[in-house]
Design an enzyme around this catalytic site. Structure first.
Site, mmCIF file in Angstrom:
data_model
loop_
_atom_site.group_PDB
_atom_site.id
_atom_site.type_symbol
_atom_site.label_atom_id
_atom_site.label_comp_id
_atom_site.label_asym_id
_atom_site.label_seq_id
_atom_site.Cartn_x
_atom_site.Cartn_y
_atom_site.Cartn_z
ATOM 1 N N ASP A 197 23.706 -0.822 63.771
ATOM 2 C CA ASP A 197 24.182 -1.710 62.703
ATOM 3 C C ASP A 197 24.596 -0.847 61.522
ATOM 4 O O ASP A 197 24.189 0.309 61.407
ATOM 5 C CB ASP A 197 23.077 -2.700 62.300
ATOM 6 C CG ASP A 197 23.564 -3.811 61.375
ATOM 7 O OD1 ASP A 197 24.792 -4.022 61.283
ATOM 8 O OD2 ASP A 197 22.717 -4.473 60.743
ATOM 9 N N HIS A 198 25.407 -1.416 60.651
ATOM 10 C CA HIS A 198 25.782 -0.746 59.417
ATOM 11 C C HIS A 198 24.847 -1.208 58.306
ATOM 12 O O HIS A 198 24.836 -2.391 57.944
ATOM 13 C CB HIS A 198 27.232 -1.074 59.048
ATOM 14 C CG HIS A 198 28.233 -0.413 59.936
ATOM 15 N ND1 HIS A 198 29.429 -1.015 60.308
ATOM 16 C CD2 HIS A 198 28.225 0.803 60.540
ATOM 17 C CE1 HIS A 198 30.117 -0.184 61.083
ATOM 18 N NE2 HIS A 198 29.396 0.925 61.242
ATOM 19 N N PHE A 372 25.700 -7.098 58.679
ATOM 20 C CA PHE A 372 25.957 -8.057 59.758
ATOM 21 C C PHE A 372 26.927 -7.515 60.802
ATOM 22 O O PHE A 372 27.861 -8.190 61.211
ATOM 23 C CB PHE A 372 26.449 -9.392 59.184
ATOM 24 C CG PHE A 372 25.553 -9.939 58.108
ATOM 25 C CD1 PHE A 372 24.319 -10.463 58.421
ATOM 26 C CD2 PHE A 372 25.930 -9.894 56.781
ATOM 27 C CE1 PHE A 372 23.475 -10.942 57.434
ATOM 28 C CE2 PHE A 372 25.096 -10.368 55.780
ATOM 29 C CZ PHE A 372 23.859 -10.900 56.107
ATOM 30 N N HIS A 373 26.667 -6.281 61.245
ATOM 31 C CA HIS A 373 27.475 -5.638 62.275
ATOM 32 C C HIS A 373 26.621 -5.178 63.461
ATOM 33 O O HIS A 373 26.802 -4.068 63.941
ATOM 34 C CB HIS A 373 28.209 -4.416 61.707
ATOM 35 C CG HIS A 373 29.224 -4.732 60.663
ATOM 36 N ND1 HIS A 373 29.814 -3.752 59.885
ATOM 37 C CD2 HIS A 373 29.765 -5.902 60.252
ATOM 38 C CE1 HIS A 373 30.679 -4.315 59.046
ATOM 39 N NE2 HIS A 373 30.653 -5.622 59.247
ATOM 40 N N PRO A 374 25.698 -5.982 63.983
ATOM 41 C CA PRO A 374 24.894 -5.507 65.115
ATOM 42 C C PRO A 374 25.738 -5.374 66.373
ATOM 43 O O PRO A 374 26.539 -6.250 66.692
ATOM 44 C CB PRO A 374 23.820 -6.591 65.268
ATOM 45 C CG PRO A 374 24.474 -7.835 64.745
ATOM 46 C CD PRO A 374 25.343 -7.374 63.610
#
Length: 458
Positions: A197-198, A372-374
């Site tokens: 994630d980021h 919110f980049h999983p």
């Protein structure tokens, strides 16, 4: 936002033919409807509308000038394969209204006779005969329903939902499944592992003499102005995407490509969902585009209504902590440039008293939050932790593919929405190719596939 050429070439080098930049660029162009029309990098007439933002903020213009003074060049397009530079994000909107995947792809197909969409439903598990998936069970209005697949099932529940459903269906690490009383159908150690994630580090600065959303939205007159601007022209703060100004750069010259990304906003708040501060301020969030840290998604019960255990393991490597410290220092360097001096920026999150590498790494943990980049929990490849092959078929299982962000072996260097749309487009093409190949071998006719989309409301 597509990421970088190197992202996809790396996927190909990991043993996934057909996923290099030159392979996927035509898919990005195919789905795109860019406001400026088609060229070598952009498409026109596709479903995925791309437009410039319909707003202007002096404080963001000043940040962009300051970034240039700090050595980050101004650019007008982040999507040509090398996204290094600073500029305003283009957005998925039509005339100031958000344009999402449901509007773009699903809504035009809703009336097709071979498509059924079931919402407010909860998938319990996939069904199987031996090692072939035959469909799934789901709950709707408290009643259990079963869907049987004539050809195959496509799981697209995202980097959290897809591994959770696979594990509850007996496809995953055998030890984990046995621990929770799930019958092991196929031992796939990588299901739920490799979570990436980021992590965005939200630095906030109080300013003077600048218009920001904090103060603009604080009064009835300001709110009226915002509402009228949107009602009359579909412009202004009500048309804002989550972030407006972006930058991609290197936290240190040792990196070959941009390794960090900024999302800059004319607002500030303590936490998402809480009120804006009552003083003028802006937020410069910065994230490590290529984190080394790896987490996991693991079921907590055989019942998928019980949320899984999500363990991101942010900042768990020395390199990630080093990049975090470098990123915070670089942000301070940008904000200290002459272009922002007239606004007298004053850091209050995390605070200028954090200075050493160890302190800055600790500060990153204190102010960091998901962007919110999983991705990555059902990764593509052929190594021991790979879950799907390059055609997105689950290893060792017939009749099942995964088509979402979970299949990324490594996270893309940028926001992950459009790469996921590309994955879906490529999956669609491969499904049809495989169907035609099977029909050619058997001499049968390819019929229009019948589909059901089942899941929680979008």
């Amino acid at each position: 936002m597509r990421g970088q050429r190197a992202d996809y070439d790396h996927w190909r080098e990991l043993g996934n033919p057909g996923w290099g930049w030159d392979d996927v660029l035509p898919l990005f162009r195919k789905t795109e409807d860019h406001v400026n029309g088609a060229n070598a990098f952009h498409g026109a007439g596709g479903e995925w509308r791309v437009e410039p933002q319909r707003l202007s903020w002096e404080i963001l213009d000043a940040f962009r000038d300051a970034a240039e003074e700090a050595g980050i060049a101004k650019v007008d397009d982040f999507n040509r394969g090398d996204n290094e530079g600073c500029g305003y994000f283009e957005v998925n909107q039509k005339g100031g209204v958000r344009w999402n995947a449901a509007k773009a792809f699903l809504r035009p197909a809703r009336q097709r006779p071979n498509l059924t969409v079931v919402t407010e439903a909860h998938v319990q598990r996939l069904t199987h005969v031996g090692r072939r998936v035959t469909g799934l069970l789901f709950l709707e209005d408290g009643a259990q329903h079963q869907v049987t697949a004539r050809q195959e099932t496509i799981l697209a529940a995202g980097a959290i939902g897809s591994p959770h459903i696979l594990q509850a269906s007996g496809l995953g690490p055998a030890g984990l499944l046995t621990e929770h009383g799930v019958e092991v159908v196929h031992d796939l150690p990588g299901v739920g592992e490799n979570l990436q994630d980021h992590l965005q580090l939200r630095m906030a600065f109080r300013v003077r003499g600048a218009r920001t959303l904090n103060t603009l939205s604080a009064t009835p007159l300001g709110k009226l102005r915002i509402g009228l601007e949107y009602a009359l022209w579909r412009r202004g703060p009500m048309s804002m995407a989550p972030s407006q100004l972006g930058a991609f750069t290197r936290s240190d010259p040792r990196h070959r490509q941009a390794n960090i990304q900024y999302h800059v906003q004319p607002l500030s708040l303590d936490k998402f969902g809480e009120p804006l501060h009552d003083f003028p301020a802006f937020t410069a969030s910065v994230c490590n585009l290529k984190p080394e840290s790896r987490g996991s998604v693991r079921l907590a019960s055989a019942d998928t209504r019980t949320a899984p255990v999500i363990t991101p393991n942010y900042l768990s490597t020395e390199e990630d902590r080093r990049v975090a410290a470098e990123s915070l220092r670089l942000t301070r360097l940008i904000v200290a440039q002459p272009a922002l001096a007239r606004f007298a920026p004053e850091e209050f999150m995390p605070g200028a008293h954090w200075t050493s590498d160890a302190e800055l790494a600790a500060a990153a943990g204190a102010i960091g939050t998901t962007i919110f980049h999983p991705v990555g929990t059902c990764k593509m490849g052929h190594d021991p932790l790979a879950v799907v092959d390059e055609r997105l078929r689950v290893h060792g299982i017939a009749g099942l593919r995964v088509a979402d962000a979970s299949i990324m072996p490594t996270i893309t260097a940028g926001n992950t929405c459009s790469p996921t749309v590309m994955i879906a487009e490529k999956a669609s093409a491969m499904i049809l190719e495989d169907r035609r190949a099977t029909s050619a071998r058997t001499g049968s006719t390819v019929a229009s596939p019948s589909s059901r989309v089942i899941g929680e409301p979008a």
